[in-house]
Design a protein around this motif. Structure first.
Motif, mmCIF file in Angstrom:
data_model
loop_
_atom_site.group_PDB
_atom_site.id
_atom_site.type_symbol
_atom_site.label_atom_id
_atom_site.label_comp_id
_atom_site.label_asym_id
_atom_site.label_seq_id
_atom_site.Cartn_x
_atom_site.Cartn_y
_atom_site.Cartn_z
ATOM 1 N N GLU A 244 34.031 -2.704 36.631
ATOM 2 C CA GLU A 244 33.715 -3.634 35.640
ATOM 3 C C GLU A 244 35.156 -4.749 35.825
ATOM 4 O OE1 GLU A 244 32.689 -3.619 31.414
ATOM 5 O OE2 GLU A 244 33.557 -2.333 32.166
ATOM 6 N N MET B 125 38.931 -5.981 26.905
ATOM 7 C CA MET B 125 38.302 -5.929 27.213
ATOM 8 C C MET B 125 36.665 -6.546 26.310
ATOM 9 S SD MET B 125 38.091 -2.475 30.120
ATOM 10 C CE MET B 125 39.729 -1.927 29.063
ATOM 11 N N THR C 190 33.919 -5.883 23.721
ATOM 12 C CA THR C 190 32.946 -4.299 23.485
ATOM 13 C C THR C 190 31.745 -5.051 22.001
ATOM 14 O OG1 THR C 190 34.231 -3.872 21.734
ATOM 15 C CG2 THR C 190 34.127 -2.648 23.756
ATOM 16 N N LYS D 163 36.262 -8.227 34.075
ATOM 17 C CA LYS D 163 36.703 -9.535 33.167
ATOM 18 C C LYS D 163 35.413 -11.069 33.017
ATOM 19 C CE LYS D 163 38.875 -11.520 29.032
ATOM 20 N NZ LYS D 163 39.654 -12.235 28.136
ATOM 21 N N SER E 120 30.825 -9.132 30.777
ATOM 22 C CA SER E 120 31.434 -7.766 31.286
ATOM 23 C C SER E 120 30.566 -8.149 32.835
ATOM 24 C CB SER E 120 30.740 -6.593 30.707
ATOM 25 O OG SER E 120 31.615 -6.457 29.570
ATOM 26 N N ARG F 151 30.643 -3.148 26.325
ATOM 27 C CA ARG F 151 29.707 -4.018 27.064
ATOM 28 C C ARG F 151 28.731 -3.066 28.052
ATOM 29 N NH1 ARG F 151 35.375 -2.121 27.767
ATOM 30 N NH2 ARG F 151 35.324 -0.588 29.506
#
Length: 265
Positions: free
Chosen positions: A202, A1, A3, A204, A44, A5
């Motif tokens: 959320e 993920m 960040t 990707k 995101s 985000r």
């Protein structure tokens, strides 16, 4: 993920002001599994609600809470499984730009660097400690993510991020059990007050799978916020705005100021 985000929320064009019961995104026919291939735009992308500090400056919150239905996200075409999650979060004021920080609790379908897939409860804390406008994910003083126990589909646990007046830290909890604590005090940071509770799914990829499907939506219920004046957890105010960044593939429907659903159409 990726960040940080969460600061992306303040730059999203908001189309709906959550001020009453019955907010909905029009349904569309069912779709085949999206490609959400690595070549698609990555970052995101959100489906849910966030407290709009600019429109409602009278509220002063310091924590967020909700019961979130747990459903394993769908698989993209070809069996590809990018990360996707659902969470509650407390963040700096939505009027503040830049990647200053966030604190969240929820569940995530993620793939570890060794290729192992996991579906777990997680907590995440970020704070731009040195003020350079970037969250350093390799610095424990600026960013931590804690993976906890496995997420169980069909359950609806209480996920909370609440400020602890005794320690000055933010606690992430699951059904009342604290499993992660922030490395910083948001009141002694670059976070602009008042803070913003946020409740989101959320992904990707913008064509990725949100948790839930039409017949088994992800329900966010009993939305709550922690009041800064006395640290009490109370019902969330009718002061939120919607963010659905792919209305073709994702559903978003509210039944009250404290309950809404998200799903993959």
């Amino acid at each position: 993920m990726r960040t940080p985000r969460k600061a992306d929320l303040i730059t999203v064009a908001v189309s709906v002001l959550f001020a009453a019961v019955g907010l909905a995104v029009s349904p569309s026919p069912a779709h085949a599994a999206p490609s959400c291939a690595p070549s698609n735009p990555t970052g995101s992308y959100f489906d849910g609600f966030w407290h709009n500090n600019a429109a409602y400056p009278q509220y002063n919150w310091e924590g967020a809470s909700a019961y979130i239905k747990v459903w394993y996200p769908g698989t993209c075409s070809g069996g590809f499984r990018p990360w996707t999650n659902a969470w509650v979060m407390i963040a700096p004021s939505s009027t503040q730009s830049g990647g200053v920080g966030h604190a969240q609790a929820g569940y995530v379908r993620d793939v570890l660097p060794n290729g192992t897939e996991q579906f777990v409860t997680f907590g995440e804390f970020a704070n731009d400690a040195n003020g350079d406008g970037v969250i350093n994910t390799s610095s424990p003083s600026e960013w931590t993510r804690i993976y906890w126990q496995n997420a169980v589909s069909g359950t609806a646990p209480a996920y909370r991020v609440l400020w602890n007046a005794s320690t000055g830290r933010l606690n992430a909890s699951y059904n009342g059990t604290v499993f992660a604590t922030s490395q910083f005090n948001p009141y002694n940071s670059a976070w602009r007050q008042p803070f913003s509770p946020q409740f989101m799914g959320e992904t990707k990829y913008q064509t990725g799978n949100m948790p839930g499907v039409t017949g088994a939506r992800v329900n966010f219920t009993a939305l709550g916020a922690q009041r800064a004046s006395d640290h009490a957890l109370v019902s969330m105010s009718c002061s939120m705005s919607a963010s659905n960044q792919n209305t073709t593939l994702w559903g978003l429907q509210a039944s009250s100021c404290t309950a809404f659903d998200i799903w993959q159409k």
